[in-house]
Design a protein around this motif. Structure first.
Motif, mmCIF file in Angstrom:
data_model
loop_
_atom_site.group_PDB
_atom_site.id
_atom_site.type_symbol
_atom_site.label_atom_id
_atom_site.label_comp_id
_atom_site.label_asym_id
_atom_site.label_seq_id
_atom_site.Cartn_x
_atom_site.Cartn_y
_atom_site.Cartn_z
ATOM 1 N N SER A 17 0.826 -1.204 0.000
ATOM 2 C CA SER A 17 0.000 0.000 0.000
ATOM 3 C C SER A 17 0.862 1.257 0.000
ATOM 4 C CB SER A 17 -0.922 0.010 1.224
ATOM 5 O OG SER A 17 -1.800 -1.095 1.209
ATOM 6 N N SER A 18 1.998 1.221 0.718
ATOM 7 C CA SER A 18 2.908 2.366 0.744
ATOM 8 C C SER A 18 3.524 2.614 -0.625
ATOM 9 C CB SER A 18 4.005 2.135 1.785
ATOM 10 O OG SER A 18 3.449 1.970 3.082
ATOM 11 N N LEU A 21 0.974 4.145 -2.801
ATOM 12 C CA LEU A 21 0.780 5.549 -2.442
ATOM 13 C C LEU A 21 1.861 6.427 -3.054
ATOM 14 C CD1 LEU A 21 -0.593 7.797 -0.808
ATOM 15 C CD2 LEU A 21 0.817 7.125 1.151
ATOM 16 N N VAL A 22 3.106 5.960 -3.016
ATOM 17 C CA VAL A 22 4.214 6.735 -3.588
ATOM 18 C C VAL A 22 4.024 6.916 -5.092
ATOM 19 C CG1 VAL A 22 6.686 6.729 -4.053
ATOM 20 C CG2 VAL A 22 5.843 6.088 -1.771
ATOM 21 N N SER A 24 1.251 6.740 -6.781
ATOM 22 C CA SER A 24 0.091 7.600 -7.024
ATOM 23 C C SER A 24 0.438 9.070 -6.818
ATOM 24 C CB SER A 24 -1.061 7.193 -6.091
ATOM 25 O OG SER A 24 -1.436 5.857 -6.307
ATOM 26 N N ALA A 25 1.202 9.354 -5.761
ATOM 27 C CA ALA A 25 1.601 10.739 -5.495
ATOM 28 C C ALA A 25 2.480 11.280 -6.608
ATOM 29 C CB ALA A 25 2.325 10.815 -4.150
#
Length: 219
Positions: A17-18, A21-22, A24-25
């Motif tokens: 998930s991390s 997230l990276v 996606s950011a």
């Protein structure tokens, strides 16, 4: 030993998930920079945006209070573990169906279409047509599944649960009917947000909480 523990699964889930997230950011940042280069900056109404976000957040908080997870805890408290197991199985089967409904699968595509249709004319005619179409598609998928489960639901539960959850039959039928209401709730929420009236979503959510409390006190 090659055996996975629950802790290992949680750690890997957090890591994946991390990483997502990276990525996606980074993708969001690249997209915003590219748009900033081709379009002039716009002035946003910050108070309106803050109010809009606050209503959405309040609605999400309210949903956590009366959502399925809370209902599971209440079922465990009120009727015991055996009935909770049947309830959990019925909810899992209904969730499988819900994930493949057009309103869920196509939500990311439907919402921009509805918003764009409203932004062009500031008229709700086209958004209502699109919302009505999605609702009908969901009902057309739920209705045959409901009919098939009435006939084949009992042997299916016998096969899946090895005869341990016969009471789940009624729960599954109830959840399928609830899917129609949930679809309507989702579509109405999108329409309310499109018309910038998302305070209605918040009010509806907290009224549902009041209804759940009244029902609980009446038991």
């Amino acid at each position: 030993s090659g055996d996975w523990t629950l802790q290992d699964i949680v750690v890997w889930d957090a890591l994946s998930s991390s990483v997502a997230l990276v990525f996606s950011a980074v993708a969001l940042g690249a997209g915003l920079r590219s748009q900033a280069q081709v379009r002039p900056p716009r002035q946003f109404d910050r108070p309106t945006m803050a109010r809009f976000a606050a209503y959405n957040y309040a609605a999400l908080l309210g949903y956590q209070i009366y959502g399925f997870d809370t209902l599971k805890l209440l079922v465990t408290k009120l009727v015991g573990v055996a009935e909770t197991a049947a309830y959990g199985m019925a909810q899992s089967l209904a969730d499988v169906l819900r994930r493949y409904l057009p309103a869920q699968l196509l939500l990311g595509m439907i919402r921009p279409l509805i918003v764009a249709a409203y932004s062009e004319s500031r008229n709700m005619g086209r958004p209502l047509f699109l919302a009505n179409l999605v609702l009908k598609l969901n009902v057309f998928l739920i209705a045959p599944a409901f009919a098939v489960f009435i006939v084949l639901g009992a042997p299916l539960l016998e096969l899946i649960g090895k005869g341990r959850y016969p009471q789940a039959y009624g729960y599954v039928l109830a959840f399928m009917l609830l899917l129609v209401v949930q679809t309507l709730h989702l579509i109405l929420s999108v329409l309310a947000m499109t018309a910038e009236r998302n305070e209605l979503v918040m009010q509806g959510t907290w009224l549902a909480i009041v209804g759940a409390v009244v029902a609980l006190l009446a038991i």
